[in-house]
Design an enzyme around this catalytic site. Structure first.
Site, mmCIF file in Angstrom:
data_model
loop_
_atom_site.group_PDB
_atom_site.id
_atom_site.type_symbol
_atom_site.label_atom_id
_atom_site.label_comp_id
_atom_site.label_asym_id
_atom_site.label_seq_id
_atom_site.Cartn_x
_atom_site.Cartn_y
_atom_site.Cartn_z
ATOM 1 N N ARG A 1 34.131 47.142 33.717
ATOM 2 C CA ARG A 1 35.019 46.089 34.249
ATOM 3 C C ARG A 1 34.251 45.122 35.149
ATOM 4 N NH1 ARG A 1 41.178 48.382 34.471
ATOM 5 N NH2 ARG A 1 40.873 50.272 33.307
ATOM 6 N N GLU B 1 44.081 47.956 22.382
ATOM 7 C CA GLU B 1 43.236 48.359 21.243
ATOM 8 C C GLU B 1 43.691 47.850 19.878
ATOM 9 O OE1 GLU B 1 44.287 50.466 23.655
ATOM 10 O OE2 GLU B 1 42.398 50.678 24.754
ATOM 11 N N ASP C 1 35.636 57.577 22.003
ATOM 12 C CA ASP C 1 35.814 56.255 21.389
ATOM 13 C C ASP C 1 34.661 55.240 21.542
ATOM 14 O OD1 ASP C 1 36.495 56.085 24.094
ATOM 15 O OD2 ASP C 1 38.552 55.442 23.785
ATOM 16 N N GLU D 1 34.085 52.924 34.547
ATOM 17 C CA GLU D 1 35.028 51.819 34.798
ATOM 18 C C GLU D 1 34.372 50.706 35.595
ATOM 19 O OE1 GLU D 1 37.853 51.510 33.409
ATOM 20 O OE2 GLU D 1 38.651 53.499 32.977
ATOM 21 N N THR E 1 33.432 47.002 25.999
ATOM 22 C CA THR E 1 34.672 47.723 25.702
ATOM 23 C C THR E 1 35.825 47.312 26.619
ATOM 24 O OG1 THR E 1 35.539 49.883 25.084
ATOM 25 C CG2 THR E 1 34.177 49.805 27.078
HETATM 26 C C1 DMJ Z 1 40.099 49.646 28.869
HETATM 27 O O1 DMJ Z 1 39.697 49.767 30.173
HETATM 28 C C2 DMJ Z 1 38.936 49.723 27.929
HETATM 29 O O2 DMJ Z 1 39.304 49.173 26.701
HETATM 30 C C3 DMJ Z 1 38.435 51.127 27.710
HETATM 31 O O3 DMJ Z 1 37.424 51.184 26.723
HETATM 32 C C4 DMJ Z 1 39.578 52.025 27.288
HETATM 33 N N1 DMJ Z 1 40.765 51.883 28.060
HETATM 34 C C5 DMJ Z 1 41.197 50.627 28.594
HETATM 35 C C6 DMJ Z 1 42.331 49.952 27.862
HETATM 36 O O4 DMJ Z 1 43.218 50.739 27.221
#
Ligand code: DMJ
Length: 496
Positions: free
Chosen positions: A130, A390, A261, A126, A474
């Site tokens: 982020r 998503e 994922d 995270e 992501t």
């Molecule tokens: C986000 O922090 C990112 O997209 C991560 O890859 C998966 N979960 C959350 C959003 O749902």
């Protein structure tokens, strides 16, 4: 001068100094990686403006009631910390730039300059997707050293976590910013790690090396894939949990869903970002999609549902979470010239999105629940909608690749339902139940960083973050596709 993040003139008061290095020609919508030019898409300024207003509603309420906290509690008008505070600010920086909210951006920048520190135990993944993702993206746009310096500090703190044979880092670590600004770190968490964690840091670490000139980050990121590809030589899918010390499978669950994922998403995005210089990434991606087609695609003709399942050992699990709806977007990114099945993959992506929409429409609020079981009957295993991005992400990518108007219509439908069912007086609230519409007191930073950003981009013209020049990490932070010269230089360092 070409701005990386162009904004409609009416939204841009030009206060922020942006990157003036002419890296690409924004009128050219071709890419050597893709067969066809990307469609020229005109903005829908009216809808784009409504999305921007939604962003402002979320941001201003965060600013008023939760400034400096990670998240907003929009019902109780309070802040909430899960990390060290300010995650909403760091995660939103590049969206503020994108939307031309320059005064707000300056405030956010100042917060980072004065207050960004880390004290506590957090998910390493995270922190990377982020904070690091956003800092790198903003640095690429503004060339503001504040962000590169902070990105390097985080990267340097994390580097020792890769010091084992596999390179796999533990899920959690304890972060502590010292007086001199450096961050100290202690690994935490179970001996087993998640596939999505260890495989979703390379876009960021490779970019960090390119930007900083310090190759240690890229080498650490590549070490993980090198080990995995060697250990799982004959595999097309990889176990969702692995032991950090040996790389052995902990649980033999195979899927593109939660915990796996973004590992698959990064295989193809790394190949694209590094401009066709790491053939192994494409090979691995293509064989994983072959395996997806044969083992994980479920075509329920009776119910007209087309979706991805999970496998545990050899058993099918008909469980599907909202997270897996990113997959259509990934397939679109993977429709590259060197993919012999590009057209088929776009068709799969289209069918997946149609199913996602059907599942969204199945509930009164117009949102698909967090987890479903899709066997004979559709059973809800977790009723929430957590403002997740998503499905919107997939719709956005497919729109940029195909230009089909139905995707904009889908996006507008979802946006309208956000306005109707999630908007509250002081922000946007997650839903406790997608049928009853009961609200939950939580607005996450990814709602601003991803959900609203992708919605804004769907209604923008296609020269805003052009698809032939950017990939999204992501957490939806845009990172620039490398020039051939950059790619050649880094190829030797990454050495995969
Ligand atoms: C986000 O922090 C990112 O997209 C991560 O890859 C998966 N979960 C959350 C959003 O749902």
């Amino acid at each position: 001068m070409i701005n990386n993040h162009q904004t409609p003139k009416s939204h841009n008061n030009n206060q922020v100094k942006r990157d003036n290095e002419k890296i690409y020609d924004s009128n050219d919508n071709t890419s050597p990686l893709y067969e066809r030019p990307f469609p020229n898409l005109k903005a829908d300024l009216k809808k784009q403006k409504q999305v921007r207003n939604a962003f402002l509603h979320a941001w201003k309420n965060y600013k008023k009631y939760a400034w400096g906290y990670d998240f907003l509690k929009p019902l109780s008008k309070k802040g909430k910390n899960v990390f060290s505070g300010g995650l909403m600010i760091t995660d939103s920086l590049d969206t503020l730039l994108l939307m031309g909210l320059d005064d707000e951006y300056e405030l956010a920048r100042l917060w980072v300059e004065k207050n960004f520190t880390m004290h506590g135990d957090y998910s390493v993944f995270e922190i990377i997707i982020r904070h690091l993702g956003s800092f790198l993206s903003v640095y690429q746009t503004t060339k503001d050293k504040l962000f590169l310096d902070n990105a390097i500090k985080i990267g340097e703190a994390i580097l020792p976590l890769f010091n084992n044979v596999t390179g796999f880092f533990r899920t959690y670590a304890s972060f502590d910013t010292k007086e001199n600004g450096n961050i100290e770190i202690t690994p935490k968490g179970n001996p087993e790690v998640l596939l999505s964690d260890i495989g979703s840091i390379q876009l960021e670490f490779y970019t960090l090396s390119l930007m900083s000139g310090d190759n240690r980050f890229a080498k650490a990121g590549a070490k993980i894939h090198r080990f995995l590809f060697q250990k799982y030589k004959d595999h097309a899918l990889y176990p969702e949990r692995l032991y950090a010390e040996t790389g052995e499978a902990h649980t033999k669950v195979y899927s593109f869903d939660a915990m796996s994922d973004s590992f698959y998403e990064y295989l193809i995005k790394i190949w694209v970002m590094t401009n066709n210089t790491l053939p192994v990434m494409l090979q691995r991606y293509l064989s994983s999609i072959d395996a997806m087609e044969t083992q994980l695609v479920e075509n329920n003709t009776e119910k007209d549902l087309y979706y991805l399942i999970r496998r545990k050992n050899n058993d099918k699990e008909y469980k599907m979470s909202h997270l897996v709806t990113f997959a259509a977007g990934m397939l679109a990114v993977g429709s590259v010239k060197k993919n012999p099945k590009s057209e088929d993959h776009l068709k799969i992506a289209d069918k997946l999105i149609d199913t996602y929409m059907k599942l969204y429409r199945n509930y009164k609020t117009g949102f698909m629940p967090e987890i479903l079981e899709l066997s004979k009957k559709i059973r809800v295993l977790d009723h929430q909608y957590q403002l997740r991005p998503e499905t919107i992400e997939s719709i956005y990518v497919m729109y940029r690749f195909t230009g089909l108007p139905k995707y904009r219509e889908y996006a507008w439908e979802i946006f309208s339902n956000l306005e109707k069912n999630c908007k509250v007086q002081h922000g946007y609230a997650s839903l406790r139940d997608t049928e009853s519409g009961d609200k939950d007191d939580h607005m996450d930073s990814y709602f601003l960083a991803e959900t609203l950003r992708y919605l804004y981009l769907i209604f923008s013209d296609s020269t805003l973050l052009p698809t032939n020049h950017y990939v999204f990490n992501t957490e939806a932070h845009p990172l620039r596709i490398w020039t051939e010269k950059e790619a050649q230089k880094m190829k030797k360092v990454i050495n995969l």
